[in-house]
Design a protein around this motif. Structure first.
Motif, PDB file in Angstrom:
ATOM      1  N   GLY A  48       0.803  -1.205   0.000  1.00 41.51           N
ATOM      2  CA  GLY A  48       0.000   0.000   0.000  1.00 41.51           C
ATOM      3  C   GLY A  48       0.839   1.259   0.000  1.00 41.51           C
ATOM      4  O   GLY A  48       0.513   2.239  -0.646  1.00 41.51           O
ATOM      5  N   ASP A  49       1.942   1.229   0.751  1.00 38.22           N
ATOM      6  CA  ASP A  49       2.798   2.407   0.871  1.00 38.22           C
ATOM      7  C   ASP A  49       4.243   1.971   0.641  1.00 38.22           C
ATOM      8  O   ASP A  49       4.862   1.378   1.523  1.00 38.22           O
ATOM      9  CB  ASP A  49       2.631   3.011   2.255  1.00 38.22           C
ATOM     10  CG  ASP A  49       3.379   4.311   2.423  1.00 38.22           C
ATOM     11  OD1 ASP A  49       3.832   4.871   1.403  1.00 38.22           O
ATOM     12  OD2 ASP A  49       3.514   4.772   3.566  1.00 38.22           O
ATOM     13  N   PRO A  50       4.818   2.250  -0.517  1.00 35.53           N
ATOM     14  CA  PRO A  50       6.163   1.775  -0.816  1.00 35.53           C
ATOM     15  C   PRO A  50       7.236   2.367   0.093  1.00 35.53           C
ATOM     16  O   PRO A  50       8.250   1.743   0.353  1.00 35.53           O
ATOM     17  CB  PRO A  50       6.394   2.162  -2.271  1.00 35.53           C
ATOM     18  CG  PRO A  50       5.267   3.016  -2.674  1.00 35.53           C
ATOM     19  CD  PRO A  50       4.205   2.911  -1.659  1.00 35.53           C
ATOM     20  N   VAL A  53       7.183   0.314   3.277  1.00 36.17           N
ATOM     21  CA  VAL A  53       7.696  -1.024   2.994  1.00 36.17           C
ATOM     22  C   VAL A  53       9.218  -0.992   2.887  1.00 36.17           C
ATOM     23  O   VAL A  53       9.909  -1.889   3.400  1.00 36.17           O
ATOM     24  CB  VAL A  53       7.067  -1.579   1.694  1.00 36.17           C
ATOM     25  CG1 VAL A  53       7.753  -2.850   1.260  1.00 36.17           C
ATOM     26  CG2 VAL A  53       5.598  -1.821   1.907  1.00 36.17           C
ATOM     27  N   ALA A  54       9.779   0.054   2.275  1.00 35.70           N
ATOM     28  CA  ALA A  54      11.232   0.179   2.185  1.00 35.70           C
ATOM     29  C   ALA A  54      11.840   0.351   3.573  1.00 35.70           C
ATOM     30  O   ALA A  54      12.893  -0.226   3.877  1.00 35.70           O
ATOM     31  CB  ALA A  54      11.605   1.359   1.294  1.00 35.70           C
ATOM     32  N   GLN A  57      11.676  -2.984   5.367  1.00 40.42           N
ATOM     33  CA  GLN A  57      12.678  -3.876   4.774  1.00 40.42           C
ATOM     34  C   GLN A  57      14.072  -3.529   5.291  1.00 40.42           C
ATOM     35  O   GLN A  57      14.871  -4.417   5.573  1.00 40.42           O
ATOM     36  CB  GLN A  57      12.630  -3.783   3.252  1.00 40.42           C
ATOM     37  CG  GLN A  57      13.466  -4.806   2.557  1.00 40.42           C
ATOM     38  CD  GLN A  57      12.958  -6.207   2.822  1.00 40.42           C
ATOM     39  OE1 GLN A  57      11.763  -6.438   2.928  1.00 40.42           O
ATOM     40  NE2 GLN A  57      13.863  -7.141   2.932  1.00 40.42           N
ATOM     41  N   HIS A  58      14.357  -2.232   5.443  1.00 40.94           N
ATOM     42  CA  HIS A  58      15.647  -1.813   5.983  1.00 40.94           C
ATOM     43  C   HIS A  58      15.816  -2.289   7.428  1.00 40.94           C
ATOM     44  O   HIS A  58      16.877  -2.776   7.822  1.00 40.94           O
ATOM     45  CB  HIS A  58      15.769  -0.288   5.913  1.00 40.94           C
ATOM     46  CG  HIS A  58      16.969   0.252   6.616  1.00 40.94           C
ATOM     47  ND1 HIS A  58      18.242   0.090   6.123  1.00 40.94           N
ATOM     48  CD2 HIS A  58      17.086   0.932   7.786  1.00 40.94           C
ATOM     49  CE1 HIS A  58      19.100   0.649   6.961  1.00 40.94           C
ATOM     50  NE2 HIS A  58      18.416   1.166   7.977  1.00 40.94           N
ATOM     51  N   VAL A  59      14.771  -2.165   8.223  1.00 37.62           N
ATOM     52  CA  VAL A  59      14.822  -2.629   9.613  1.00 37.62           C
ATOM     53  C   VAL A  59      15.011  -4.141   9.650  1.00 37.62           C
ATOM     54  O   VAL A  59      15.796  -4.657  10.456  1.00 37.62           O
ATOM     55  CB  VAL A  59      13.542  -2.204  10.366  1.00 37.62           C
ATOM     56  CG1 VAL A  59      13.468  -2.858  11.727  1.00 37.62           C
ATOM     57  CG2 VAL A  59      13.482  -0.701  10.489  1.00 37.62           C
TER      58      VAL A  59
END
Length: 80
Positions: A48-50, A53-54, A57-59
């Motif tokens: 829904g919100d890129p 999500v990025a 994904q970094h965490v």
């Protein structure tokens, strides 16, 4: 009662057989090649919100101490 049941079966059985065999008919791809560009649109992404999500994904990469270990291409041998 029994006569109507037999007549109902004699009508429905051929219809069910024809309907079942029609599923094995002409198999085509549902998405034509010229329609595939619409599926590659970013709005079709499951996220829904890129941006969030990025960040998540970094965490995840920082916590797992491994970058790219979430389904990237390659078998671990160093080849792509």
């Amino acid at each position: 009662m029994e006569k109507t049941l037999k007549s109902l079966v004699s009508i429905l059985l051929p219809l069910l057989v024809v309907a079942g065999l029609s599923g094995c008919g002409n198999i085509e791809p549902w998405v034509k090649p010229y329609e595939r560009d619409k599926l590659a649109d970013p709005i079709m992404a499951l996220d829904g919100d890129p941006v969030s999500v990025a960040y998540i994904q970094h965490v995840y990469e920082a916590r797992e101490a491994a970058k790219g270990g979430e389904g990237a291409v390659g078998g671990g041998c160093g080849c792509n």
